[in-house]
Design a protein around this motif. Sequence first.
Motif, PDB file in Angstrom:
ATOM      1  N   ASP A  70       0.926  -1.640   0.139  1.00  0.00           N
ATOM      2  CA  ASP A  70       0.283   0.175  -0.277  1.00  0.00           C
ATOM      3  C   ASP A  70       0.902   1.343  -0.242  1.00  0.00           C
ATOM      4  O   ASP A  70       1.833   1.484   0.893  1.00  0.00           O
ATOM      5  CB  ASP A  70      -0.955  -0.217   0.928  1.00  0.00           C
ATOM      6  N   HIS A  71       0.883   1.814  -1.087  1.00  0.00           N
ATOM      7  CA  HIS A  71       1.642   3.449  -1.523  1.00  0.00           C
ATOM      8  C   HIS A  71       1.444   4.517  -0.031  1.00  0.00           C
ATOM      9  O   HIS A  71       1.884   5.329  -0.433  1.00  0.00           O
ATOM     10  CB  HIS A  71       2.811   3.428  -2.587  1.00  0.00           C
ATOM     11  N   ALA A  72       0.147   3.881   0.094  1.00  0.00           N
ATOM     12  CA  ALA A  72       0.109   4.943   0.896  1.00  0.00           C
ATOM     13  C   ALA A  72       0.140   5.086   2.115  1.00  0.00           C
ATOM     14  O   ALA A  72       0.310   6.385   3.449  1.00  0.00           O
ATOM     15  CB  ALA A  72      -1.732   5.280   0.950  1.00  0.00           C
ATOM     16  N   SER A  73       0.905   3.826   2.820  1.00  0.00           N
ATOM     17  CA  SER A  73       1.540   3.938   3.882  1.00  0.00           C
ATOM     18  C   SER A  73       3.101   3.967   3.469  1.00  0.00           C
ATOM     19  O   SER A  73       3.535   2.844   3.969  1.00  0.00           O
ATOM     20  CB  SER A  73       0.888   2.076   4.147  1.00  0.00           C
ATOM     21  N   ASP A  74       3.267   4.305   4.641  1.00  0.00           N
ATOM     22  CA  ASP A  74       5.168   4.444   5.173  1.00  0.00           C
ATOM     23  C   ASP A  74       5.512   2.543   5.692  1.00  0.00           C
ATOM     24  O   ASP A  74       6.802   2.879   5.613  1.00  0.00           O
ATOM     25  CB  ASP A  74       5.490   5.736   5.560  1.00  0.00           C
ATOM     26  N   SER A  76       4.244   0.130   5.506  1.00  0.00           N
ATOM     27  CA  SER A  76       4.130  -1.050   4.383  1.00  0.00           C
ATOM     28  C   SER A  76       4.958  -0.756   3.117  1.00  0.00           C
ATOM     29  O   SER A  76       5.499  -2.132   2.682  1.00  0.00           O
ATOM     30  CB  SER A  76       2.187  -0.522   2.992  1.00  0.00           C
ATOM     31  N   VAL A  77       5.810   0.629   2.502  1.00  0.00           N
ATOM     32  CA  VAL A  77       6.191   0.312   2.030  1.00  0.00           C
ATOM     33  C   VAL A  77       8.056   0.144   2.241  1.00  0.00           C
ATOM     34  O   VAL A  77       9.057  -0.667   2.129  1.00  0.00           O
ATOM     35  CB  VAL A  77       6.827   1.771   1.172  1.00  0.00           C
ATOM     36  N   ALA A  78       8.153   0.739   3.423  1.00  0.00           N
ATOM     37  CA  ALA A  78       8.990   0.474   4.685  1.00  0.00           C
ATOM     38  C   ALA A  78       9.086  -1.428   4.809  1.00  0.00           C
ATOM     39  O   ALA A  78      10.267  -2.212   5.227  1.00  0.00           O
ATOM     40  CB  ALA A  78       9.082   0.502   5.745  1.00  0.00           C
ATOM     41  N   ALA A  79       8.068  -2.090   5.324  1.00  0.00           N
ATOM     42  CA  ALA A  79       8.756  -3.683   4.807  1.00  0.00           C
ATOM     43  C   ALA A  79       8.831  -4.464   4.708  1.00  0.00           C
ATOM     44  O   ALA A  79       9.633  -5.350   4.328  1.00  0.00           O
ATOM     45  CB  ALA A  79       6.816  -3.812   5.828  1.00  0.00           C
ATOM     46  N   PHE A  80       8.037  -3.495   3.026  1.00  0.00           N
ATOM     47  CA  PHE A  80       8.600  -3.647   1.313  1.00  0.00           C
ATOM     48  C   PHE A  80      10.205  -3.794   1.160  1.00  0.00           C
ATOM     49  O   PHE A  80      10.555  -4.744   0.590  1.00  0.00           O
ATOM     50  CB  PHE A  80       8.245  -3.219   0.731  1.00  0.00           C
ATOM     51  N   VAL A  81      10.894  -2.398   1.291  1.00  0.00           N
ATOM     52  CA  VAL A  81      12.551  -2.569   1.496  1.00  0.00           C
ATOM     53  C   VAL A  81      12.807  -3.126   2.303  1.00  0.00           C
ATOM     54  O   VAL A  81      13.934  -3.960   1.905  1.00  0.00           O
ATOM     55  CB  VAL A  81      12.294  -1.126   1.785  1.00  0.00           C
ATOM     56  N   GLU A  82      11.990  -3.623   3.365  1.00  0.00           N
ATOM     57  CA  GLU A  82      12.770  -4.724   4.343  1.00  0.00           C
ATOM     58  C   GLU A  82      12.803  -5.937   4.040  1.00  0.00           C
ATOM     59  O   GLU A  82      13.899  -6.477   3.556  1.00  0.00           O
ATOM     60  CB  GLU A  82      12.383  -4.857   5.540  1.00  0.00           C
ATOM     61  N   GLN A  83      12.498  -6.337   3.355  1.00  0.00           N
ATOM     62  CA  GLN A  83      11.778  -7.747   2.537  1.00  0.00           C
ATOM     63  C   GLN A  83      12.610  -8.315   1.627  1.00  0.00           C
ATOM     64  O   GLN A  83      13.311  -8.782   1.452  1.00  0.00           O
ATOM     65  CB  GLN A  83      10.841  -8.299   1.559  1.00  0.00           C
ATOM     66  N   VAL A  84      13.541  -6.928   0.046  1.00  0.00           N
ATOM     67  CA  VAL A  84      13.817  -6.408  -0.435  1.00  0.00           C
ATOM     68  C   VAL A  84      14.936  -6.433   0.088  1.00  0.00           C
ATOM     69  O   VAL A  84      16.663  -7.602  -0.774  1.00  0.00           O
ATOM     70  CB  VAL A  84      13.673  -5.525  -1.708  1.00  0.00           C
ATOM     71  N   SER A  85      15.883  -6.144   1.077  1.00  0.00           N
ATOM     72  CA  SER A  85      16.894  -5.744   1.374  1.00  0.00           C
ATOM     73  C   SER A  85      17.306  -7.705   2.397  1.00  0.00           C
ATOM     74  O   SER A  85      18.408  -8.177   1.424  1.00  0.00           O
ATOM     75  CB  SER A  85      17.497  -5.415   2.988  1.00  0.00           C
ATOM     76  N   ARG A 127       4.210  11.798  -3.374  1.00  0.00           N
ATOM     77  CA  ARG A 127       4.532  11.773  -1.848  1.00  0.00           C
ATOM     78  C   ARG A 127       4.990  10.413  -2.272  1.00  0.00           C
ATOM     79  O   ARG A 127       6.957  10.216  -1.675  1.00  0.00           O
ATOM     80  CB  ARG A 127       3.650  11.399  -1.193  1.00  0.00           C
ATOM     81  N   SER A 128       4.422   9.066  -2.807  1.00  0.00           N
ATOM     82  CA  SER A 128       4.867   8.282  -3.089  1.00  0.00           C
ATOM     83  C   SER A 128       5.986   7.711  -3.871  1.00  0.00           C
ATOM     84  O   SER A 128       7.317   6.987  -3.484  1.00  0.00           O
ATOM     85  CB  SER A 128       3.843   7.198  -3.762  1.00  0.00           C
ATOM     86  N   THR A 129       6.082   8.755  -4.338  1.00  0.00           N
ATOM     87  CA  THR A 129       7.758   8.586  -4.995  1.00  0.00           C
ATOM     88  C   THR A 129       8.980   8.892  -4.526  1.00  0.00           C
ATOM     89  O   THR A 129       9.918   8.626  -4.270  1.00  0.00           O
ATOM     90  CB  THR A 129       7.561   9.510  -6.490  1.00  0.00           C
ATOM     91  N   TYR A 130       8.636  10.110  -3.445  1.00  0.00           N
ATOM     92  CA  TYR A 130       9.152  10.216  -2.724  1.00  0.00           C
ATOM     93  C   TYR A 130       9.835   9.627  -2.198  1.00  0.00           C
ATOM     94  O   TYR A 130      10.955   8.786  -1.392  1.00  0.00           O
ATOM     95  CB  TYR A 130       9.577  11.727  -1.717  1.00  0.00           C
ATOM     96  N   VAL A 131       8.706   8.981  -0.781  1.00  0.00           N
ATOM     97  CA  VAL A 131       9.032   8.048   0.214  1.00  0.00           C
ATOM     98  C   VAL A 131       9.682   6.521  -0.621  1.00  0.00           C
ATOM     99  O   VAL A 131      10.501   6.359   0.256  1.00  0.00           O
ATOM    100  CB  VAL A 131       7.628   7.690   0.675  1.00  0.00           C
ATOM    101  N   MET A 132       9.083   6.167  -1.152  1.00  0.00           N
ATOM    102  CA  MET A 132       9.900   4.829  -2.253  1.00  0.00           C
ATOM    103  C   MET A 132      10.946   4.959  -2.023  1.00  0.00           C
ATOM    104  O   MET A 132      12.266   4.100  -2.132  1.00  0.00           O
ATOM    105  CB  MET A 132       9.552   5.020  -3.601  1.00  0.00           C
TER     106      MET A 132
END
Length: 288
Positions: A70-74, A76-85, A127-132
């Motif tokens: 959910d790119h409206a949720s920081d 959710s995006v943070a959890a995704f990045v942790e998965q990729v890491s 905003r989603s572009t900046y956060v991602m």
Amino acid sequence: MIEKPRVAIVTGASRGAGKGIALALGEAGMTVYVTGRSTAGPTGDLPGTIGETAAEVTARGGRGIGVAVDHASDESVAAFVEQVSAEHGYVDVLVNNVFAVPDGLTKPLPFWEQALDMGQMFDIGLRSTYVMTALAAPLMIADPSRRGLVVNTSGFGGTCFMHGPAYGAVKAGVDKMAHDFAVDLQSHGVTALSLWMGLLRTERTSRVLAAEPEKYRGADQTTESPEFPGRVIAALDAHADKERFTGRVLVAAEMAAILGVADVDGRQPASRRPLLGDPPRFSDAVVR
């Protein structure tokens, strides 16, 4: 030593431009993380899920990984990045494509008669572009020798009037954001740019063209496939001197001609610059 595969993230890739870009990067042999909210079934009345896109990426020769974000949720995006890491430890290509399309966006109304939910594009688009990018950047700069690439998908609405001031502000914003990303990323071997796409034959666009065939007669001859910008991105990523494009706003059709990239049907799409105008040029000044 076995070379590690290129790892890409394409946001908003259940359908449309995001799906096409993901498929093109898969054809280039990349591992592609596909994000979006459509999982078991499509959201809204348009087809496509992240699982379907990921499976087709794999079928094209890459490795597709669908992740519900959910790119409206920081968070959710943070959890995704942790998965990729955890799974790879690095990212080579980030394509910021996720975008909210409010109902009535293309209705020819003055902005004060449009619904205030046009503002959702500021959240899912700008905003989603900046956060991602902010959260993924540490994975992109970890190894400068991998020469990473950040692409913000955008379009001519960044400088001409298109769909009203909210839409235009978002497109202009992601263009400037790409330029400013580049200032900070350049010393880390990462190129950042904005890519203006033409009129893509997405599910949404095809439906509009079919609904008013007389109005849009012949328009299908000037469209680009959703995979076309992905082919351009793959060619840019492989370019020996891609750093010279950093910080710029590029027109996909023009870059395709430079890089020798054709659309899926073999055509060389024409740039819409003569019709809609030039990309912006930014100052080289840097104020910290």
